[in-house]
Write a protein that holds these residues in place. Structure first.
Motif, PDB file in Angstrom:
ATOM      1  N   THR A  38     -12.621 -52.976  36.092  1.00  0.00           N
ATOM      2  CA  THR A  38     -13.872 -52.667  35.407  1.00  0.00           C
ATOM      3  C   THR A  38     -14.351 -51.263  35.747  1.00  0.00           C
ATOM      4  OG1 THR A  38     -14.473 -55.007  35.516  1.00  0.00           O
ATOM      5  CG2 THR A  38     -16.229 -53.456  35.015  1.00  0.00           C
ATOM      6  N   VAL A  39     -14.278 -50.904  37.036  1.00  0.00           N
ATOM      7  CA  VAL A  39     -14.689 -49.560  37.457  1.00  0.00           C
ATOM      8  C   VAL A  39     -13.828 -48.516  36.763  1.00  0.00           C
ATOM      9  CG1 VAL A  39     -14.781 -47.951  39.405  1.00  0.00           C
ATOM     10  CG2 VAL A  39     -15.612 -50.284  39.686  1.00  0.00           C
ATOM     11  N   GLU A  40     -12.532 -48.755  36.705  1.00  0.00           N
ATOM     12  CA  GLU A  40     -11.620 -47.794  36.078  1.00  0.00           C
ATOM     13  C   GLU A  40     -11.898 -47.653  34.584  1.00  0.00           C
ATOM     14  OE1 GLU A  40      -6.994 -46.690  36.517  1.00  0.00           O
ATOM     15  OE2 GLU A  40      -7.431 -48.794  36.091  1.00  0.00           O
ATOM     16  N   GLN A  41     -12.149 -48.757  33.903  1.00  0.00           N
ATOM     17  CA  GLN A  41     -12.442 -48.700  32.471  1.00  0.00           C
ATOM     18  C   GLN A  41     -13.740 -47.952  32.196  1.00  0.00           C
ATOM     19  OE1 GLN A  41     -12.481 -52.778  31.284  1.00  0.00           O
ATOM     20  NE2 GLN A  41     -10.250 -52.944  31.189  1.00  0.00           N
ATOM     21  N   GLU A  54     -20.823 -50.452  39.227  1.00  0.00           N
ATOM     22  CA  GLU A  54     -19.726 -51.388  39.493  1.00  0.00           C
ATOM     23  C   GLU A  54     -19.004 -51.053  40.799  1.00  0.00           C
ATOM     24  OE1 GLU A  54     -18.602 -54.248  37.962  1.00  0.00           O
ATOM     25  OE2 GLU A  54     -20.487 -54.078  36.889  1.00  0.00           O
ATOM     26  N   ALA A  55     -18.865 -49.774  41.109  1.00  0.00           N
ATOM     27  CA  ALA A  55     -18.214 -49.370  42.362  1.00  0.00           C
ATOM     28  C   ALA A  55     -19.049 -49.809  43.563  1.00  0.00           C
ATOM     29  CB  ALA A  55     -17.994 -47.861  42.384  1.00  0.00           C
ATOM     30  N   GLU A  98     -10.426 -37.341  41.165  1.00  0.00           N
ATOM     31  CA  GLU A  98      -9.549 -38.097  42.050  1.00  0.00           C
ATOM     32  C   GLU A  98      -9.771 -39.602  41.962  1.00  0.00           C
ATOM     33  OE1 GLU A  98      -9.717 -36.718  46.068  1.00  0.00           O
ATOM     34  OE2 GLU A  98      -9.932 -34.650  45.443  1.00  0.00           O
ATOM     35  N   VAL A  99     -10.758 -40.027  41.210  1.00  0.00           N
ATOM     36  CA  VAL A  99     -11.116 -41.444  41.136  1.00  0.00           C
ATOM     37  C   VAL A  99      -9.943 -42.318  40.676  1.00  0.00           C
ATOM     38  CG1 VAL A  99     -12.631 -43.132  40.024  1.00  0.00           C
ATOM     39  CG2 VAL A  99     -13.574 -41.002  40.896  1.00  0.00           C
ATOM     40  N   PRO A 100      -9.234 -41.980  39.587  1.00  0.00           N
ATOM     41  CA  PRO A 100      -8.119 -42.851  39.172  1.00  0.00           C
ATOM     42  C   PRO A 100      -7.036 -42.993  40.247  1.00  0.00           C
ATOM     43  CG  PRO A 100      -8.702 -41.385  37.390  1.00  0.00           C
ATOM     44  CD  PRO A 100      -9.472 -40.931  38.595  1.00  0.00           C
ATOM     45  N   ALA A 101      -6.743 -41.916  40.970  1.00  0.00           N
ATOM     46  CA  ALA A 101      -5.729 -41.999  42.025  1.00  0.00           C
ATOM     47  C   ALA A 101      -6.210 -42.886  43.168  1.00  0.00           C
ATOM     48  CB  ALA A 101      -5.396 -40.603  42.545  1.00  0.00           C
ATOM     49  N   GLU A 102      -7.467 -42.768  43.539  1.00  0.00           N
ATOM     50  CA  GLU A 102      -8.015 -43.602  44.612  1.00  0.00           C
ATOM     51  C   GLU A 102      -8.078 -45.065  44.188  1.00  0.00           C
ATOM     52  OE1 GLU A 102      -8.880 -42.775  47.794  1.00  0.00           O
ATOM     53  OE2 GLU A 102      -8.090 -40.779  47.363  1.00  0.00           O
ATOM     54  N   ILE A 103      -8.424 -45.306  42.928  1.00  0.00           N
ATOM     55  CA  ILE A 103      -8.462 -46.684  42.432  1.00  0.00           C
ATOM     56  C   ILE A 103      -7.062 -47.291  42.458  1.00  0.00           C
ATOM     57  CG2 ILE A 103      -8.780 -48.057  40.326  1.00  0.00           C
ATOM     58  CD1 ILE A 103     -11.297 -46.439  39.782  1.00  0.00           C
ATOM     59  N   GLU A 104      -6.079 -46.497  42.077  1.00  0.00           N
ATOM     60  CA  GLU A 104      -4.697 -46.999  42.096  1.00  0.00           C
ATOM     61  C   GLU A 104      -4.238 -47.311  43.520  1.00  0.00           C
ATOM     62  OE1 GLU A 104      -1.525 -48.687  40.714  1.00  0.00           O
ATOM     63  OE2 GLU A 104      -3.115 -47.930  39.418  1.00  0.00           O
TER      64      GLU A 104
END
Length: 125
Positions: A38-41, A54-55, A98-104
């Motif tokens: 959800t955070v990523e979307q 959401e985070a 950098e958020v998508p990399a950290e989420i992954e």
């Protein structure tokens, strides 16, 4: 004979606790993975306020889980996930790339934790 019954009872209690804790970790990690999606979307769609909200919810869920999980899990498994979860909240607040990399990475560590606590033959022996 009494000692045998007591020993069998203790073993059954330990087995039951082990099964319950494995199920509990699996369920909570699945909830955190859904929250991560959800955070990523929200972040990828440009809704930074929703992503931050959401985070923060994800971080509070993680802290609640961590407080209980540190009784049954090794702390070194939880420390890296804890560090990355707090980074996600901070980077989402800043709108960092950098958020998508950290989420992954967070997702990868959660899946690793989830799979390590699921009883498989190679985990037991």
């Amino acid at each position: 004979m009494t000692r045998v019954r007591i020993s069998a009872g203790i073993l059954l209690l330990l087995l039951g606790l082990s099964i319950f804790s494995g199920w509990w970790v699996d369920r909570r990690c699945s909830e955190l993975l859904r929250r991560t999606d959800t955070v990523e979307q929200l972040y990828s769609s440009g809704d930074l306020a929703g992503a931050v909200s959401e985070a923060e919810k994800m971080q509070s869920e993680w802290e609640s889980f961590r407080q209980k999980a540190k009784v049954t899990l090794k702390n070194n498994k939880l420390t890296d996930i804890d560090r990355i979860c707090s980074r996600i909240v901070h980077l989402t607040n800043c709108g960092s790339e950098e958020v998508p990399a950290e989420i992954e990475e967070f997702r990868h560590l959660l899946r690793d934790l989830k799979s390590s606590e699921t009883p498989h033959f190679n985990n037991i022996f």
